[in-house]
Scaffold this active site. Structure first.
Site, PDB file in Angstrom:
ATOM      1  N   HIS A  17      40.057  42.850  14.207  1.00  0.00           N
ATOM      2  CA  HIS A  17      38.741  42.597  13.628  1.00  0.00           C
ATOM      3  C   HIS A  17      38.086  41.366  14.241  1.00  0.00           C
ATOM      4  CE1 HIS A  17      40.241  44.929   9.899  1.00  0.00           C
ATOM      5  NE2 HIS A  17      39.801  45.711  10.845  1.00  0.00           N
ATOM      6  N   GLU A  65      43.917  56.456  42.589  1.00  0.00           N
ATOM      7  CA  GLU A  65      44.532  55.134  42.432  1.00  0.00           C
ATOM      8  C   GLU A  65      45.967  55.100  42.943  1.00  0.00           C
ATOM      9  OE1 GLU A  65      44.379  54.001  38.283  1.00  0.00           O
ATOM     10  OE2 GLU A  65      44.915  55.989  37.585  1.00  0.00           O
ATOM     11  N   ASP A 114      45.019  49.795  40.527  1.00  0.00           N
ATOM     12  CA  ASP A 114      46.296  50.429  40.846  1.00  0.00           C
ATOM     13  C   ASP A 114      46.409  50.773  42.324  1.00  0.00           C
ATOM     14  OD1 ASP A 114      47.895  50.504  38.503  1.00  0.00           O
ATOM     15  OD2 ASP A 114      46.400  51.826  37.619  1.00  0.00           O
ATOM     16  N   CYS A 116      35.955  52.251  39.755  1.00  0.00           N
ATOM     17  CA  CYS A 116      35.962  51.632  38.425  1.00  0.00           C
ATOM     18  C   CYS A 116      37.013  50.539  38.277  1.00  0.00           C
ATOM     19  CB  CYS A 116      36.145  52.700  37.346  1.00  0.00           C
ATOM     20  SG  CYS A 116      37.666  53.625  37.501  1.00  0.00           S
TER      21      CYS A 116
HETATM   22  C1  PEP Z   1      42.451  50.949  38.049  1.00  0.00           C
HETATM   23  O1  PEP Z   1      43.646  51.145  38.205  1.00  0.00           O
HETATM   24  O2  PEP Z   1      41.737  50.408  38.916  1.00  0.00           O
HETATM   25  C2  PEP Z   1      41.776  51.344  36.802  1.00  0.00           C
HETATM   26  C3  PEP Z   1      40.469  51.275  36.685  1.00  0.00           C
HETATM   27  O3  PEP Z   1      42.560  51.741  35.762  1.00  0.00           O
HETATM   28  P1  PEP Z   1      43.411  50.732  34.849  1.00  0.00           P
HETATM   29  O4  PEP Z   1      42.981  49.332  35.199  1.00  0.00           O
HETATM   30  O5  PEP Z   1      43.105  51.100  33.458  1.00  0.00           O
HETATM   31  O6  PEP Z   1      44.816  51.037  35.265  1.00  0.00           O
HETATM   32 MG    MG Z   2      44.679  52.460  36.873  1.00  0.00          MG
END
Ligand code: PEP
Ligand code: MG
Length: 569
Positions: free
Chosen positions: A192, A431, A455, A502
């Site tokens: 919270h 990844e 990753d 991402c």
């Molecule tokens: C990544 O591996 O770059 C990714 C976006 O996933 P996570 O950081 O959740 O492993």
């Molecule tokens: Mg990842």
């Protein structure tokens, strides 16, 4: 540097203000008993007054939270109001005053403690959280009995609040003007307190082990609420670096001219999207001008509980997120558990190398009950907006085919049952180096890719992304990683598929020319980085960035890549 869990994004710099929630002993340690009916009456009246004030405070907080984040989060305070009016609680306190002749503060504390410790003793996270709520309600009452918000007193403007644990209502008394950042030793990202910090826009890091042993009142501290780290007494170089970062972030937030889409000088559109972990983060993503969600890390919905969320609960969450984005894309990643993310209730066997083990899609294929429940919820939510499904940790074509077959089976089941569903695009994360190398084969099978550089760097460089001893070797700007990204983008485009990124590399403003030049169609990041990233993209010419990237790919190491990039800004 102390690592914790990123709870509320942004950067805070200031002096540590330690808050110990246990400092109310003096108030309740009153060995004097009440004398005579008049004193008892006076004490009962004081209690009534404090109850009334506490209730009004909570109602205000609930209204503010409802307005700023949403109904679900305001529920915390509504629950507190219910506790304040709970007959068992009130009668217990009054009895202690009337029969045992204790003062109101002591009575409140004793009754609340008895209820809270019976909850805390139960082996259940939910009840333990309720115990914290009860203690919080009691603390609020005690504050009122003592005549004010005693605990927030003495705080200098711009302080970094450091505590073992903070209660949501204490945090809700803070404001961005008085508190520059929050760090707590315990607590999770969905606690919270974290929710409240996000609502107030105060950077926060929770779960920082060893924090209370290291931090002293008045220490200089940096809170990086996006990366989940706390620096105590940083060196001057580090301080300067963070001051700059903070200025960039604040500038971006104020500047609404970047609310629109990002477009390079020569007219190439790049979707700038947000990484989120729950529905509460949608508001922040929209506030920072996200064009969609590029990564919804759904595993966070599965944490801090005793069993996985059911289909209905998941459906409602996904629906809320896609609906809020009103037709703009929302990429929902299926459960990515394993590696450093555990769910105790799955009772998984111990693994020597969890990052190379049953992680991400591998786990979902092994636990199809979990997978299908999530897919059902996703198909249903897809009927309410532009939802896309993405699988994490893909290594082989067979996995993708199997996952798609399970999807198809799920879709048919739903259709047969007459359930209203959408037709989501399906993509995969790139990844694992094998997936990047085989991108061409995979591109035929899916609608899109999103590159997870966190990753991809870890597996390409054989460097554990969470191990500080080899952190110096970890860099997503390594040309070997960039080559893999380049191959992936090429392969996707050859088959007419779009490709996003991402991982955290997408939050690096200095890397903007690199990201643009690699030909990415979408970049997804923590919301606070969206405005400065858009601004950077708008200044870049795509054709120049492409030439730059051809040169960067041939450089010997990440240091040379970064040096070349820093010359550009
Ligand atoms: C990544 O591996 O770059 C990714 C976006 O996933 P996570 O950081 O959740 O492993
Ligand atoms: Mg990842």
């Amino acid at each position: 540097m102390l690592k914790g869990i990123a709870a509320a994004p942004g950067i805070g710099i200031g002096q540590v203000h330690l808050i110990e929630l246990k400092s109310r002993e003096e108030e309740t340690d009153n060995s004097q008993l009440l004398h005579g009916p008049e004193e008892i009456q006076a004490e009962l009246a004081r209690l009534e007054e404090a109850l009334g004030r506490a209730k009004r405070d909570l109602e205000e907080l609930a209204a503010k939270t409802r307005q700023e984040i949403g109904e679900a989060e305001a529920g915390i305070f509504n629950a507190h109001i219910l506790m304040l009016t709970d007959p068992t609680f009130i009668t217990g306190v009054k009895e202690k005053i009337q029969v045992e002749k204790k003062n109101a503060a002591r009575a409140v504390e004793e009754v609340a403690e008895a209820i809270a410790s019976s909850f805390a003793a139960l082996d259940d996270d939910l009840f333990r959280e309720r115990a914290a709520d009860i203690r919080d309600v009691a603390a609020r009452l005690l504050d009122n009995l003592a005549g004010g918000a005693r605990r927030a007193r003495e705080m200098k403007a711009g302080s970094i609040v450091v505590a073992r644990e903070l209660t949501p209502s204490l945090a809700a008394n803070f404001s961005r003007n008085t508190v520059a950042g929050i760090a707590t030793e315990i607590g999770g990202p969905t606690s919270h307190t974290a929710i409240v910090a996000r609502a107030l826009g105060i950077p926060a890091v929770v779960g920082v082990q060893g924090l209370m042993d290291r931090a002293r009142d008045g220490d200089l501290a940096i809170i990086d609420g996006s990366a989940g780290v706390v620096y105590l007494n940083p060196g001057s170089e580090q301080l300067e670096e963070y001051k700059k970062k903070k200025a960039v972030l604040e500038e971006g937030r104020r500047d609404s001219k970047y609310a629109g889409p990002a477009r390079t000088r020569d007219g190439r559109h790049i979707e700038v999207a947000a990484n989120i972990r729950n529905a509460a983060e949608v508001k922040i993503a929209l506030e920072y001008g996200a064009g969609g969600v590029g990564l919804f890390r759904t595993e966070f919905l599965f944490m801090n509980r005793d069993e996985p969320p059911g289909e209905e609960e998941q459906f409602l969450t996904y629906k809320e997120v896609v609906a809020a984005f009103q037709g703009r894309p929302v990429v929902v990643r299926t459960l990515d558990i394993g590696g450093d993310k555990h769910l105790p209730y799955l009772n998984m066997d111990h693994e020597e190398n969890p990052f190379l083990g049953l992680r991400g899609l591998r786990l979902c294929l092994a636990r199809q009950d979990l997978f299908k429940t999530q897919l059902r919820a996703l198909f249903r939510a897809a009927g309410y907006g532009n939802l896309k499904i993405m699988f994490p940790m893909v290594t082989t074509l067979e996995e993708v085919k199997l996952a798609r077959a399970i999807m198809e089976e799920t879709r048919q089941e739903l259709e047969r049952a007459g359930v209203n569903i959408g037709r989501p695009e399906t993509g995969i994360m790139i990844e694992v180096p094998a997936a990047a190398l085989a991108a061409e084969v995979l591109a035929r099978e899916v609608d899109f890719f999103s590159i997870g550089t966190n990753d991809l760097a870890q597996y390409t460089l054989a460097v554990d992304r969470g191990n500080e001893r080899v952190a110096g070797m970890y860099d997503a700007c390594h040309p070997a990683v960039l080559q893999l990204i380049d191959m992936t983008v090429e392969a996707a485009h050859r088959y007419g598929k779009w490709v996003g990124l991402c991982g955290e590399l997408g939050s690096e403003i200095q890397a903007a020319p690199l990201l643009v030049g690699l030909g990415l169609d979408e970049i997804s990041m923590s919301p606070v980085f969206i405005p400065p990233m858009k601004e950077a993209i708008n200044k870049i010419a795509y054709h120049e960035a492409r030439e730059l990237v051809r040169r960067l790919l041939k450089l010997p190491g990440p240091a040379e890549v970064r040096a070349a990039l820093s010359k550009l800004v």
